[in-house]
Design an enzyme around this catalytic site. Structure first.
Site, mmCIF file in Angstrom:
data_model
loop_
_atom_site.group_PDB
_atom_site.id
_atom_site.type_symbol
_atom_site.label_atom_id
_atom_site.label_comp_id
_atom_site.label_asym_id
_atom_site.label_seq_id
_atom_site.Cartn_x
_atom_site.Cartn_y
_atom_site.Cartn_z
ATOM 1 N N ASN A 2 0.833 -1.198 0.000
ATOM 2 C CA ASN A 2 0.000 0.000 0.000
ATOM 3 C C ASN A 2 0.870 1.252 0.000
ATOM 4 O O ASN A 2 1.769 1.376 0.843
ATOM 5 C CB ASN A 2 -0.882 0.015 1.269
ATOM 6 C CG ASN A 2 -1.710 1.279 1.378
ATOM 7 O OD1 ASN A 2 -2.636 1.473 0.594
ATOM 8 N ND2 ASN A 2 -1.375 2.142 2.327
ATOM 9 N N GLU A 3 0.620 2.136 -0.923
ATOM 10 C CA GLU A 3 1.251 3.475 -0.955
ATOM 11 C C GLU A 3 2.729 3.421 -0.591
ATOM 12 O O GLU A 3 3.187 4.150 0.310
ATOM 13 C CB GLU A 3 0.493 4.437 -0.027
ATOM 14 C CG GLU A 3 -0.923 4.683 -0.469
ATOM 15 C CD GLU A 3 -1.665 5.753 0.318
ATOM 16 O OE1 GLU A 3 -1.176 6.185 1.376
ATOM 17 O OE2 GLU A 3 -2.757 6.148 -0.134
ATOM 18 N N TYR A 38 -7.777 11.775 -2.627
ATOM 19 C CA TYR A 38 -8.826 12.333 -1.768
ATOM 20 C C TYR A 38 -8.969 13.814 -2.077
ATOM 21 O O TYR A 38 -7.982 14.489 -2.379
ATOM 22 C CB TYR A 38 -8.459 12.156 -0.291
ATOM 23 C CG TYR A 38 -8.400 10.699 0.133
ATOM 24 C CD1 TYR A 38 -9.559 10.017 0.485
ATOM 25 C CD2 TYR A 38 -7.192 10.006 0.165
ATOM 26 C CE1 TYR A 38 -9.513 8.683 0.880
ATOM 27 C CE2 TYR A 38 -7.139 8.661 0.548
ATOM 28 C CZ TYR A 38 -8.310 8.013 0.906
ATOM 29 O OH TYR A 38 -8.258 6.694 1.280
ATOM 30 N N GLU A 58 -8.423 3.771 -3.762
ATOM 31 C CA GLU A 58 -8.803 4.678 -2.663
ATOM 32 C C GLU A 58 -9.245 5.982 -3.295
ATOM 33 O O GLU A 58 -8.428 6.665 -3.946
ATOM 34 C CB GLU A 58 -7.637 4.933 -1.697
ATOM 35 C CG GLU A 58 -7.338 3.775 -0.776
ATOM 36 C CD GLU A 58 -6.339 4.123 0.315
ATOM 37 O OE1 GLU A 58 -6.349 5.266 0.810
ATOM 38 O OE2 GLU A 58 -5.525 3.235 0.659
HETATM 39 O O1 AHR Z 1 -7.927 5.592 3.862
HETATM 40 C C1 AHR Z 1 -7.106 6.174 4.839
HETATM 41 C C2 AHR Z 1 -5.632 6.086 4.485
HETATM 42 O O2 AHR Z 1 -5.385 6.870 3.355
HETATM 43 C C3 AHR Z 1 -5.122 4.727 4.102
HETATM 44 O O3 AHR Z 1 -4.735 3.969 5.185
HETATM 45 C C4 AHR Z 1 -3.929 5.063 3.255
HETATM 46 O O4 AHR Z 1 -3.666 4.079 2.292
HETATM 47 C C5 AHR Z 1 -4.255 6.406 2.672
HETATM 48 O O5 AHR Z 1 -3.211 7.294 2.804
#
Ligand code: AHR
Length: 499
Positions: free
Chosen positions: A171-172, A243, A291
């Site tokens: 992840n990331e 996001y 995400e």
């Molecule tokens: O969704 C919250 C966080 O956002 C996750 O853990 C991460 O992968 C991202 O930075």
């Protein structure tokens, strides 16, 4: 103001992969403990999982759920979450500075996801761990029987293999905050070798390799290039995360954030295809936007929440009406890119930046963003049609000519209906809207549902849940056309039957 969309029968843009309506449950905040799992609640089943939450998840029609993280994944030992619950270790989760009891692990989550009719998208830890733990986990989950880890699974109560098809390679891993973060070369090599052995255990699995954590990472672009140079022939999807928020309280710019998502996706597609060309490969890498959401309401307040408790209530953003409109625009954008975005996960599902909220031992309720997601997931199945949009636009500091109308048309062949999803970005003017659906023998408007007329900042709470779609008014059918009025600042779904 007038705006119009035009499409032709059979003008196929892309067949939608239903996994575009996926979501995400991470071991963090109150997503698992206090969210899906609350053994002391009178609403829970005999395994401790809340029935009311299951019902709300089922209503969202989420075909795949990413698990167990997120940042949590990069410090997680999957073995901690299997075997007798009373013997499982309590650990420090360093990603979220939380106490993790491991009461919920692989078996419990798999059973829960089956009950909510979802597949699991499983992550392997490439932060503190690597090839060995990953191959053992695939063997544990997917190998029928007769080997150490498959026998252990059977001993732990699961005779049939879990049969998990989709796997994330960490992840990331580009993020400096990530436990065990890596350079693109370090990660690319590790992901390649991990992918190889995971597929040696089970060659039917599909693998997602990490792209950039957000489009504004300084290494965006070069990260994707380098990682794909290493892994191209061994992986199937490249991940994107993003996001959005409205910290400047500028609604016009906020509603235009979906143009950023569109640019991000198209940029990543271009990078994938440049590596394909460079490698003279016949294989196409598709995208997993695993995400995406709105996340900004709690960024500051979360710093004050006491560390090292179980289920710290982190990232409990309460969404308002304008957030729901932006989520609508983002959903439309994913559909408009569904030729390459085959999977996507609304991050997350319960309590943590989530459409579903719970009170500890109390109510569960739907946030404003629940509704556009639910409608697109329920009715946006089938084919996306190539659609021309005619709309005036406005300028923001980031984009020129942002169309007042954001829209997409889905041909749901099984139901024999065309579904128009539309957001009006117009602040105060009604929109005279027409949809020219050329070549279709339209029979009736089945439903015109609309989310409009609220204060931009109005949110739902456990006892006030007014922000939800209502009847959008009259929509007239004129042969191959649908004509109606879209209200200013509105999310709309129009379902039209055809012969
Ligand atoms: O969704 C919250 C966080 O956002 C996750 O853990 C991460 O992968 C991202 O930075």
């Amino acid at each position: 103001m007038k705006a119009k969309i035009l499409t032709n029968k059979g003008n196929l843009f892309s067949e939608i992969d239903n996994r575009i309506y996926g979501s995400f449950i991470e071991h963090m905040g109150r997503a698992v403990y206090g969210g899906i799992y609350e053994p002391n609640s009178h609403m829970s089943d005999s395994y401790g999982f809340r029935e009311d939450v299951k019902e709300l998840v089922r209503e969202l029609n989420v075909p795949i759920i990413r698990y167990p993280g997120g940042n949590f994944l990069s410090g997680y030992n999957w073995e901690d979450g299997v075997g007798p619950i009373e013997k499982r270790p309590t650990r420090l989760d360093l990603a979220w500075q939380t106490i993790e009891t491991n009461e919920v692990g692989l078996h419990e989550f798999f059973n829960w996801s089956t009950q909510v009719q979802s597949e699991v998208m499983m992550g392997v830890n490439l932060g503190t761990r690597g090839i060995d733990a990953a191959r053992n986990l695939v063997e544990y989950c997917n190998f029928p029987a007769g080997s150490y880890y498959s026998n252990l699974r059977i001993q732990n109560g699961q005779v049939e293999p879990f049969g998990i098809k989709t796997w994330c390679l960490g992840n990331e891993m580009d993020g400096p905050w990530q436990i065990g973060a890596k350079t693109a070369d370090e990660y690319g090599r590790l992901a390649c070798e991990t992918a190889k052995v995971m597929k040696l255990v089970d060659d039917s699995i599909e693998l997602v390799v990490c792209g950039s954590s957000i489009s504004t990472m300084p290494t965006f672009g070069s990260w994707e290039q380098t990682v794909l140079e290493h892994t191209y022939e061994h992986v199937d999807y490249l991940s994107l995360h993003m996001y959005y928020g409205n910290p400047e309280n500028d609604i016009k710019s906020y509603l235009a954030k979906s143009l950023d998502m569109d640019r991000f996706i198209k940029g990543v597609v271009a990078i994938c295809d440049s590596i394909k060309a460079k490698k003279r490969s016949s294989k196409q890498i598709n995208l997993s936007f695993d995400e995406w959401n709105i996340w900004y309401h709690t960024l500051e307040s979360d710093n004050t929440i006491e560390k090292w408790q179980k289920a710290r209530p982190l990232l409990e953003d309460v969404y308002n009406f304008e957030d729901a409109l932006v989520v609508g625009c983002l959903l439309i954008t994913l559909l408009k890119n569904s030729n390459r975005v085959k999977m996507a996960c609304l991050a997350q599902l319960v309590n943590v930046i989530a459409p579903i909220m719970t009170e500890n031992n109390g109510e569960s309720w739907q946030q404003t963003t629940y509704y556009p997601f639910q409608q697109v997931s329920a009715y946006g199945r089938g084919n996306v049609l190539i659609t021309k949009i005619e709309s005036d636009g406005y300028d923001t500091k980031d984009f020129l000519d942002v169309p007042y109308l954001e829209s997409v048309v889905v041909d749901n062949i099984e139901r024999k209906e065309l579904v128009v999803f539309a957001v009006s970005r117009s602040i105060d003017e009604q929109m005279e809207f027409s949809a020219d659906l050329i070549g279709y023998e339209l029979t009736k408007v089945i439903e015109f549902s609309s989310l409009y007329g609220f204060d931009l900042k109005q949110a739902n709470t456990s006892n006030q849940r007014d922000v939800r779609p209502k009847n959008g008014g009259t929509a007239d059918l004129l042969e191959e056309k649908v004509i109606t009025i879209l209200q200013p600042l509105s999310w709309n779904m129009i379902r039209i039957g055809y012969k």
